[in-house]
Design a protein around this motif. Structure first.
Motif, PDB file in Angstrom:
ATOM      1  N   ALA A 147       0.856  -1.198   0.000  1.00  0.00           N
ATOM      2  CA  ALA A 147       0.000   0.000   0.000  1.00  0.00           C
ATOM      3  C   ALA A 147       0.880   1.233   0.000  1.00  0.00           C
ATOM      4  O   ALA A 147       1.871   1.290   0.737  1.00  0.00           O
ATOM      5  N   GLN A 149       0.548   4.861   1.061  1.00  0.00           N
ATOM      6  CA  GLN A 149      -0.384   5.668   1.827  1.00  0.00           C
ATOM      7  C   GLN A 149       0.346   6.768   2.577  1.00  0.00           C
ATOM      8  O   GLN A 149       1.549   6.702   2.805  1.00  0.00           O
ATOM      9  N   ARG A 150      -0.425   7.754   2.987  1.00  0.00           N
ATOM     10  CA  ARG A 150       0.108   8.821   3.844  1.00  0.00           C
ATOM     11  C   ARG A 150       0.389   8.246   5.236  1.00  0.00           C
ATOM     12  O   ARG A 150      -0.400   7.465   5.777  1.00  0.00           O
ATOM     13  N   ARG A 155      -1.384   4.822  12.867  1.00  0.00           N
ATOM     14  CA  ARG A 155      -1.806   3.782  11.924  1.00  0.00           C
ATOM     15  C   ARG A 155      -1.955   2.464  12.675  1.00  0.00           C
ATOM     16  O   ARG A 155      -1.081   2.072  13.430  1.00  0.00           O
ATOM     17  N   THR A 238      -2.897   3.028  -8.929  1.00  0.00           N
ATOM     18  CA  THR A 238      -2.346   3.027  -7.575  1.00  0.00           C
ATOM     19  C   THR A 238      -1.096   2.159  -7.479  1.00  0.00           C
ATOM     20  O   THR A 238      -0.479   2.087  -6.421  1.00  0.00           O
TER      21      THR A 238
END
Length: 303
Positions: A147, A149-150, A155, A238
């Motif tokens: 992934a 992701q930010r 998290r 993505t």
């Protein structure tokens, strides 16, 4: 199928915290939730269902006489009472590990480590590093979630997360892994057909291959594309490997990581003066960093 089976082989004993007996299995459940932040993730690792996790936490809180977890937007976090239980829970975990070491005659890392990583970093560096580690520690289970992701402050669901760009986190630890550059590439066939840009403004007449910004929201990756003019059209995904495949198929000019593009001899640099430098960072939850297996995975990545 997940069952309500015992979490470990430690049911024969009880530990005492603040004078109150607590089932060691329930303490191991708490330890796993503290590291992952989610009941569902802990259930996956322990091989039970999430209702079993919830029930065992409730039993532990009843035995201890107080809340051990509190739910936050980023997942489950330990209360002060829950943090007091980390030491006893880790002692049980070490005792179980020592039994395994005596049986095998050698020290072994064991248990499950769940890692989230962008697919480019995962294939090039993470997978080779952890497979070497696993050869030395065959009782170590590794789960990889790809992934991009930010980075978030809390998290949950993973022990260790690799992110793009330096993360702004306080309650988690961040370690720099390596840097790379995003640069523009295309095939000769595409450039012969569409023309070779000589200035950034010329990109407005081309197809850009890059991430779906609304699905990504990673500051460094967004900034790299914001520096470019709006393209005539775009092909977005993505997955960075989809970007590479699209450019190799003569689909446009791709904003690609240099370490991936340089492996493809048919890709040519476009506008060599344009380059955006960023890097990969590892983010580790505070409770996960206490886990010897997580520390070993992080050390393997830092090497």
């Amino acid at each position: 199928m997940q069952t309500d089976a015992p979490i470990s082989h430690s049911r024969c004993a009880f530990v005492h915290t603040r004078g109150v007996p607590a089932n060691p299995d329930d303490l191991l459940v708490l330890l796993t939730v503290a590291r992952l932040g989610r009941f569902t993730a802990a259930a996956d690792v322990l091989g039970v269902n999430h209702t079993t996790i919830s029930r065992r936490i409730a039993l532990l809180e009843k035995a201890i006489g107080g809340r051990v977890l509190v739910q936050t937007p980023g997942g489950w976090e330990l209360t002060d009472l829950g943090r007091d239980l980390l030491g006893p829970a880790e002692a049980i975990e070490r005792a179980v590990a020592e039994v395994g070491e005596r049986a095998t005659g050698r020290g072994q890392l064991q248990g499950a480590v769940r890692v989230a990583s962008p697919d480019g970093y995962a294939i090039h560096w993470l997978v080779p590093a952890v497979t070497r580690l696993q050869r030395d520690h065959p009782q170590l289970d590794l789960e990889l979630i790809t992934a991009t992701q930010r980075a978030r402050e809390a998290r949950s669901g993973v022990d260790l997360e690799v992110v793009v760009g330096r993360p702004a986190v306080r309650r988690s630890a961040a370690e720099h892994l390596r840097d790379y550059r995003l640069q523009l590439y295309a095939t000769k066939t595409y450039l012969d057909r569409a023309g070779t840009p000589t200035a950034l403004a010329d990109l407005g007449e081309h197809t850009l291959v890059y991430y779906i910004e609304s699905a990504l929201q990673v500051d460094d990756l967004d900034e790299a594309s914001r520096r470019l003019p709006a393209p005539r059209s775009s092909l977005r995904s993505t997955s960075v490997f989809a970007h590479v495949a699209a450019v190799l198929a003569d689909g446009g000019i791709g904003l690609l990581p240099d370490f991936l593009a340089e492996e493809e001899p048919s890709l040519l640099r476009v506008l060599p003066d344009y380059s955006y430098e960023t890097g990969y960072w590892a983010v580790v939850r505070r409770e996960s960093r206490r886990n010897p297996a997580v520390r070993a995975v992080l050390a393997a990545l830092l090497e």
